[in-house]
Design a protein around this motif. Structure first.
Motif, PDB file in Angstrom:
ATOM      1  N   LEU A   1      -2.448   5.518   4.311  1.00 32.93           N
ATOM      2  CA  LEU A   1      -3.473   5.336   3.296  1.00 32.93           C
ATOM      3  C   LEU A   1      -3.171   4.054   2.528  1.00 32.93           C
ATOM      4  CD1 LEU A   1      -5.979   6.992   2.480  1.00 32.93           C
ATOM      5  CD2 LEU A   1      -4.637   7.964   0.606  1.00 32.93           C
ATOM      6  N   THR A   2      -4.209   3.328   2.143  1.00 34.37           N
ATOM      7  CA  THR A   2      -4.022   2.090   1.383  1.00 34.37           C
ATOM      8  C   THR A   2      -5.087   1.995   0.299  1.00 34.37           C
ATOM      9  OG1 THR A   2      -3.771  -0.313   1.559  1.00 34.37           O
ATOM     10  CG2 THR A   2      -5.444   0.713   2.964  1.00 34.37           C
ATOM     11  N   ASP A   3      -4.738   1.316  -0.799  1.00 36.27           N
ATOM     12  CA  ASP A   3      -5.651   1.204  -1.933  1.00 36.27           C
ATOM     13  C   ASP A   3      -5.345  -0.104  -2.661  1.00 36.27           C
ATOM     14  OD1 ASP A   3      -7.571   3.166  -3.678  1.00 36.27           O
ATOM     15  OD2 ASP A   3      -6.409   1.859  -4.995  1.00 36.27           O
ATOM     16  N   SER A   4      -6.390  -0.756  -3.152  1.00 37.47           N
ATOM     17  CA  SER A   4      -6.200  -2.036  -3.836  1.00 37.47           C
ATOM     18  C   SER A   4      -5.560  -1.870  -5.204  1.00 37.47           C
ATOM     19  CB  SER A   4      -7.531  -2.769  -3.978  1.00 37.47           C
ATOM     20  OG  SER A   4      -8.438  -1.985  -4.731  1.00 37.47           O
ATOM     21  N   GLY A   5      -5.614  -0.653  -5.785  1.00 33.67           N
ATOM     22  CA  GLY A   5      -5.028  -0.435  -7.099  1.00 33.67           C
ATOM     23  C   GLY A   5      -5.997  -0.755  -8.212  1.00 33.67           C
TER      24      GLY A   5
ATOM     25  N   VAL B   1      -0.676   7.937  -3.596  1.00 33.21           N
ATOM     26  CA  VAL B   1      -1.483   6.793  -4.032  1.00 33.21           C
ATOM     27  C   VAL B   1      -1.889   6.973  -5.489  1.00 33.21           C
ATOM     28  CG1 VAL B   1      -3.692   5.615  -3.712  1.00 33.21           C
ATOM     29  CG2 VAL B   1      -2.290   6.191  -1.728  1.00 33.21           C
ATOM     30  N   ASN B   2      -2.219   8.209  -5.876  1.00 33.74           N
ATOM     31  CA  ASN B   2      -2.577   8.468  -7.279  1.00 33.74           C
ATOM     32  C   ASN B   2      -1.388   8.214  -8.201  1.00 33.74           C
ATOM     33  OD1 ASN B   2      -5.118   9.230  -6.400  1.00 33.74           O
ATOM     34  ND2 ASN B   2      -4.671  11.429  -6.456  1.00 33.74           N
ATOM     35  N   VAL B   3      -0.192   8.592  -7.759  1.00 34.66           N
ATOM     36  CA  VAL B   3       1.014   8.331  -8.547  1.00 34.66           C
ATOM     37  C   VAL B   3       1.202   6.824  -8.726  1.00 34.66           C
ATOM     38  CG1 VAL B   3       3.539   8.415  -8.521  1.00 34.66           C
ATOM     39  CG2 VAL B   3       2.220  10.470  -7.995  1.00 34.66           C
ATOM     40  N   ALA B   4       1.054   6.077  -7.626  1.00 34.15           N
ATOM     41  CA  ALA B   4       1.238   4.627  -7.686  1.00 34.15           C
ATOM     42  C   ALA B   4       0.230   3.980  -8.630  1.00 34.15           C
ATOM     43  CB  ALA B   4       1.123   4.027  -6.285  1.00 34.15           C
ATOM     44  N   ASN B   5      -1.014   4.408  -8.529  1.00 33.07           N
ATOM     45  CA  ASN B   5      -2.055   3.814  -9.379  1.00 33.07           C
ATOM     46  C   ASN B   5      -1.930   4.251 -10.831  1.00 33.07           C
ATOM     47  OD1 ASN B   5      -3.215   2.413  -7.258  1.00 33.07           O
ATOM     48  ND2 ASN B   5      -4.706   4.027  -6.790  1.00 33.07           N
ATOM     49  N   GLY B   6      -1.533   5.496 -11.048  1.00 29.86           N
ATOM     50  CA  GLY B   6      -1.477   6.011 -12.406  1.00 29.86           C
ATOM     51  C   GLY B   6      -0.205   5.655 -13.146  1.00 29.86           C
ATOM     52  N   LYS B   7       0.928   5.609 -12.439  1.00 27.79           N
ATOM     53  CA  LYS B   7       2.216   5.357 -13.088  1.00 27.79           C
ATOM     54  C   LYS B   7       2.648   3.894 -12.994  1.00 27.79           C
ATOM     55  CE  LYS B   7       2.793   9.667 -14.212  1.00 27.79           C
ATOM     56  NZ  LYS B   7       2.813  10.107 -15.625  1.00 27.79           N
TER      57      LYS B   7
ATOM     58  N   PRO C   1      -2.414  14.628   4.604  1.00 27.91           N
ATOM     59  CA  PRO C   1      -3.464  13.883   3.899  1.00 27.91           C
ATOM     60  C   PRO C   1      -3.469  14.149   2.392  1.00 27.91           C
ATOM     61  CG  PRO C   1      -4.324  14.827   5.922  1.00 27.91           C
ATOM     62  CD  PRO C   1      -2.958  15.419   5.725  1.00 27.91           C
ATOM     63  N   THR C   2      -3.192  15.398   2.018  1.00 24.59           N
ATOM     64  CA  THR C   2      -3.156  15.725   0.588  1.00 24.59           C
ATOM     65  C   THR C   2      -2.031  14.973  -0.109  1.00 24.59           C
ATOM     66  OG1 THR C   2      -4.033  17.934   1.037  1.00 24.59           O
ATOM     67  CG2 THR C   2      -2.935  17.601  -1.079  1.00 24.59           C
ATOM     68  N   VAL C   3      -0.847  14.985   0.509  1.00 19.49           N
ATOM     69  CA  VAL C   3       0.313  14.309  -0.080  1.00 19.49           C
ATOM     70  C   VAL C   3       0.081  12.801  -0.115  1.00 19.49           C
ATOM     71  CG1 VAL C   3       2.764  13.804   0.225  1.00 19.49           C
ATOM     72  CG2 VAL C   3       1.916  16.127   0.568  1.00 19.49           C
ATOM     73  N   GLY C   4      -0.509  12.250   0.936  1.00 19.01           N
ATOM     74  CA  GLY C   4      -0.785  10.813   0.954  1.00 19.01           C
ATOM     75  C   GLY C   4      -1.653  10.391  -0.213  1.00 19.01           C
ATOM     76  N   GLN C   5      -2.696  11.155  -0.485  1.00 14.71           N
ATOM     77  CA  GLN C   5      -3.577  10.827  -1.604  1.00 14.71           C
ATOM     78  C   GLN C   5      -2.863  11.000  -2.941  1.00 14.71           C
ATOM     79  OE1 GLN C   5      -6.931   9.539  -1.418  1.00 14.71           O
ATOM     80  NE2 GLN C   5      -6.179   9.082  -3.486  1.00 14.71           N
TER      81      GLN C   5
ATOM     82  N   LEU D   1       8.604  16.925  -5.755  1.00 14.66           N
ATOM     83  CA  LEU D   1       7.376  17.627  -6.122  1.00 14.66           C
ATOM     84  C   LEU D   1       6.232  17.352  -5.151  1.00 14.66           C
ATOM     85  CD1 LEU D   1       7.327  17.102 -10.002  1.00 14.66           C
ATOM     86  CD2 LEU D   1       7.882  19.199  -8.771  1.00 14.66           C
ATOM     87  N   GLU D   2       6.161  16.129  -4.615  1.00  8.97           N
ATOM     88  CA  GLU D   2       5.001  15.736  -3.823  1.00  8.97           C
ATOM     89  C   GLU D   2       5.227  15.754  -2.311  1.00  8.97           C
ATOM     90  OE1 GLU D   2       2.288  15.534  -5.249  1.00  8.97           O
ATOM     91  OE2 GLU D   2       2.733  15.118  -7.345  1.00  8.97           O
ATOM     92  N   ILE D   3       6.428  15.347  -1.851  1.00  6.72           N
ATOM     93  CA  ILE D   3       6.633  15.167  -0.405  1.00  6.72           C
ATOM     94  C   ILE D   3       7.355  16.355   0.228  1.00  6.72           C
ATOM     95  CG2 ILE D   3       7.557  13.632   1.363  1.00  6.72           C
ATOM     96  CD1 ILE D   3       7.415  11.355  -0.645  1.00  6.72           C
TER      97      ILE D   3
END
Length: 726
Positions: free
Chosen positions: A267-271, A502-508, A495-499, A482-484
């Motif tokens: 999964l990839t995201d621009s942030g 990404v949410n952790v990376a974007n939020g934290k 897929p759930t963990v991957g998302q 907690l996540e992996i």
């Protein structure tokens, strides 16, 4: 009671030890359990708080109550401490310095506080260490793995791989101390290491150590292990590289007993703060892939270098090139030569680098305009996972109880640590600590050194590949449990963990693009009803692949980029034989030219000299002998190889071959010129038939005593050889 301060700088709430997350901001709590280096901690009572930070759990365990605050460090680094820093690339198996400083302004007022860290420590639900000394001894855990022969072989293989780096720092004896050899899930980790008292350690001592484990060894490999120990003790496997060559076919044979299943999700995201995404990944983002056994099984994450132009072009070009090259690698379709696998993978990465670099050159890009990318890659081959990285994207290995950072960043901070200049947790505080020392495409492959290694999968585990959009600020260390880890207990899907990651990376974090790849490895022994492994199986494989003359050596395995050789890996077309022929041809031509010029100059010189009386030349008998100089009478030598001796100078009555490490004393030589008279001082063997030879005189044929057969013995000698012979 020990407490933990939240590592969130905007929170810093004090929490009870048993909390998993901060009770105020719900940030996962980092629990860093450390081990004191030295005996300074004995002056503190259990439960004491040292320097308002370190809880004394016991004289073997200390807890950092403020893990979000960088520890302190001394500016002076003693040589014994630098050894830990130089071994930084092997921190997967070896402890590192967490802090080293003097809490008092007066240098001699109090001892230095020195603490070692080991990555993730297995914990109880209460948040306390599961084991009293942080990690359990191999000798304790060995029997528990009796039903997992691949794991037992994997542990021994890891010990063999550690021999050379520890020997290079004169600390290989630590590997032979059973109190220091510990286990952290599937990883061998040393609790500490100490300097060698002498330089005469050899891998035969591993045979003595491993022989003590045979009682708890899996029946499927016990015969092989006993034979391996016998070979080591008899000196038939004299070097660590030869030892590794015996492990590769054994691991391959054993790996065939296991059922394996793999899943990949990317999964990839621009942030939240970037206008476009410079990251790229393979397989395609958002798809759950289950490669079949006959398909190439690999995953890639690339991060276009920040601050450079067209980073997204470089990252995608790297993906496209590797997707084209990896299925063509001959190693994974024709042989099981692990060293060739590492070589082929490194060459594919070098080719990828050159394609990006050539495009930079074609577009006349210079300096900061040149596009580049980081790289992390995993490639599965049966029970093996080949890993590669360039730059600061990372690979983590997650088991139910541990999270290990497998890769070492190619940045200034890591380089300074490897060179012994700075402590890691001190180095990362500097503003330019994260500056990359190498990335794909920035220059020709001549200056690129991909980090390539391989691990053995012997239990269910997950490899996380990610860009620094996730790994920055210890987010993986905080959230893996907690996540992996729930994937391994079948509580979450990939897929759930991957998302969620990404949410952790974007939020934290949120300062960069983020890309992740999860490789889920499921492996299980099919049945205990298998034909046991034997030494004959291994030797048959070595003969078939000619590895008995070409032992497995991993020059780049687990080796950081700027510690590798400065010469690039050769291309596949430029074989060793071709280079040899070219070298001989050039050398021959140069030699002929030199001879012709030399003869001409000498002839002209002779013509110009006045007549003189010929100079008499020494006879052949008076020339310097090409034979090696022999030890003096009374000198003690220690054998480095098996050696044949005779009871008589004529050689007509032979003693049993003496094993390596046996000690002899050179006696005054008699009228016999082609033999050396010696006394057998000490034999490195336990059998009574060998011990009966100690104290006897014997003869060695001179040609057998080359300089490679012995070394001068400087230790204490017992028995009849304590006196110098007269």
């Amino acid at each position: 009671m020990a407490t933990i301060q939240c590592s969130n700088p905007e929170c810093q709430t004090i929490n009870p030890l048993q909390n998993l997350v901060c009770e105020k901001c719900e940030t996962p709590l980092l629990k860093r359990y450390l081990r004191p280096l030295g005996d300074w901690v004995t002056s503190f009572e259990q439960g004491a708080l040292i320097d308002e930070r370190y809880w004394v759990i016991s004289h073997q365990v200390v807890l950092d109550s403020k893990p979000g605050i960088p520890p302190e460090f001394s500016e002076d680094i003693p040589e014994k401490i630098r050894k830990y820093l130089r071994l930084f690339p092997y921190r997967l198996h070896l402890p590192q310095i967490y802090t080293y400083y003097n809490p008092s302004q007066e240098e001699n007022h109090s001892p230095q506080i020195a603490l070692l860290e080991y990555g993730t420590i297995p914990l109880k639900e209460s948040g306390e260490p599961r084991y009293p000394e942080l990690l359990p001894p191999l000798t304790q855990i060995w029997t528990e793995a009796k039903d997992n022969p691949l794991r037992q072989l994997n542990w021994l293989w890891q010990m063999a791989k550690l021999w050379q780096p520890l020997e290079g720092q004169q600390m290989v004896s630590s590997l032979l101390d059973t109190s220091l050899v510990r286990v952290n899930a599937g990883m061998i980790q040393l609790l500490d290491f100490h300097p060698d008292e002498h330089n005469f350690h050899s891998v035969k001592e591993l045979g003595q150590l491993w022989l003590s484990l045979t009682e708890g060894t899996s029946p499927l490999i016990v015969d092989y292990l006993q034979s391996l120990c016998d070979y080591l003790q008899r000196g038939k496997i004299p070097h660590p590289d030869y030892l590794l060559s015996y492990f590769d076919p054994a691991l391959t044979y054993c790996g065939q007993w296991y059922n394996k299943k793999y899943q990949i999700f990317t999964l990839t995201d621009s942030g939240p703060t970037r206008s476009h995404n410079e990251d790229a990944c393979y397989p395609s983002a958002g798809e759950l892939v289950e490669p079949s056994p006959d398909q190439p099984n690999f995953t890639i994450v690339c991060d276009g270098v920040g601050g450079q132009d067209a980073g997204e072009v470089a990252s995608q070009l790297a993906i496209d090139t590797l997707v084209e090259q990896i299925p063509q690698l001959p190693t994974f379709s024709e042989t099981r030569n692990s060293q060739q696998g590492l070589q082929d993978l490194a060459e594919a990465i070098n080719l990828t680098n050159n394609r990006i670099s050539e495009r930079n050159d074609a577009e006349n890009r210079q300096d900061r305009q040149r596009m580049g990318t980081t790289l992390v890659l995993s490639l599965v081959h049966d029970h093996e996972v080949y890993l590669a990285n360039v730059g600061d994207s990372r690979i983590y290995l997650i088991t139910p109880d541990s999270c290990h950072q497998v890769t070492t960043d190619d940045d200034l901070a890591s380089r300074e640590v490897r060179l012994g200049y700075l402590f890691y947790r001190d180095a990362i505080k500097y503003p330019n600590a994260g500056a990359l020392v190498q990335a794909l495409g920035m220059s020709n492959a001549n200056s690129l050194h991909p980090n390539v290694t391989r691990l053995i999968t012997d239990e269910d585990c997950i490899f996380l590949l990610c860009s620094d959009g996730l790994s920055d600020y210890d987010r993986v260390d905080q959230y893996w449990h907690l996540e992996i880890a729930p994937i391994l207990s079948h509580e979450k899907e990939l897929p759930t963990v991957g998302q969620e990651l990404v949410n952790v990376a974007n939020g934290k974090n949120g300062h960069d693009n983020v890309t992740i790849s999860l490789l889920y490895c499921q492996i299980k022994l099919a049945s205990l009803e298998q034909r046991p492994l034997s030494m004959a199986d291994v030797e048959a494989f070595l003969v078939a692949t000619k590895e008995e003359t070409q032992p497995t050596i991993d020059p780049s395995d687990d080796l950081s980029s700027d510690l590798q050789p400065t010469e690039p890996l050769p291309s596949r077309e430029e074989t060793t034989e071709t280079k040899k022929i070219n070298f001989l041809l050039i050398f021959g031509i140069l030699a002929i030219i030199v001879l012709i010029l030399g003869a001409g100059i000498y002839g002209m010189w002779q013509l110009l000299q006045p007549p003189s009386t010929p100079i008499s030349r020494p006879s052949p008998s008076s020339s310097v002998s090409s034979e090696p100089s022999l030890p003096e009478p009374g000198e003690l030598i220690q054998l480095t190889q098996v050696l044949s001796l005779s009871e008589t100078p004529q050689g007509n009555q032979s003693y049993p071959d003496l094993p390596s490490d046996s000690i002899l004393q050179i006696l005054p030589q008699e009228e016999y010129k082609k033999v050396i008279k010696v006394k057998i001082c000490q034999i490195a063997a336990e059998t009574s038939s060998f011990k009966a030879l100690e104290g006897k005189e014997a003869w060695i044929a001179t040609p057998n005593l080359s300089s490679s057969v012995y070394q001068t013995y400087e230790g204490k000698v017992l028995g009849s050889c304590t006196q110098v012979a007269q």
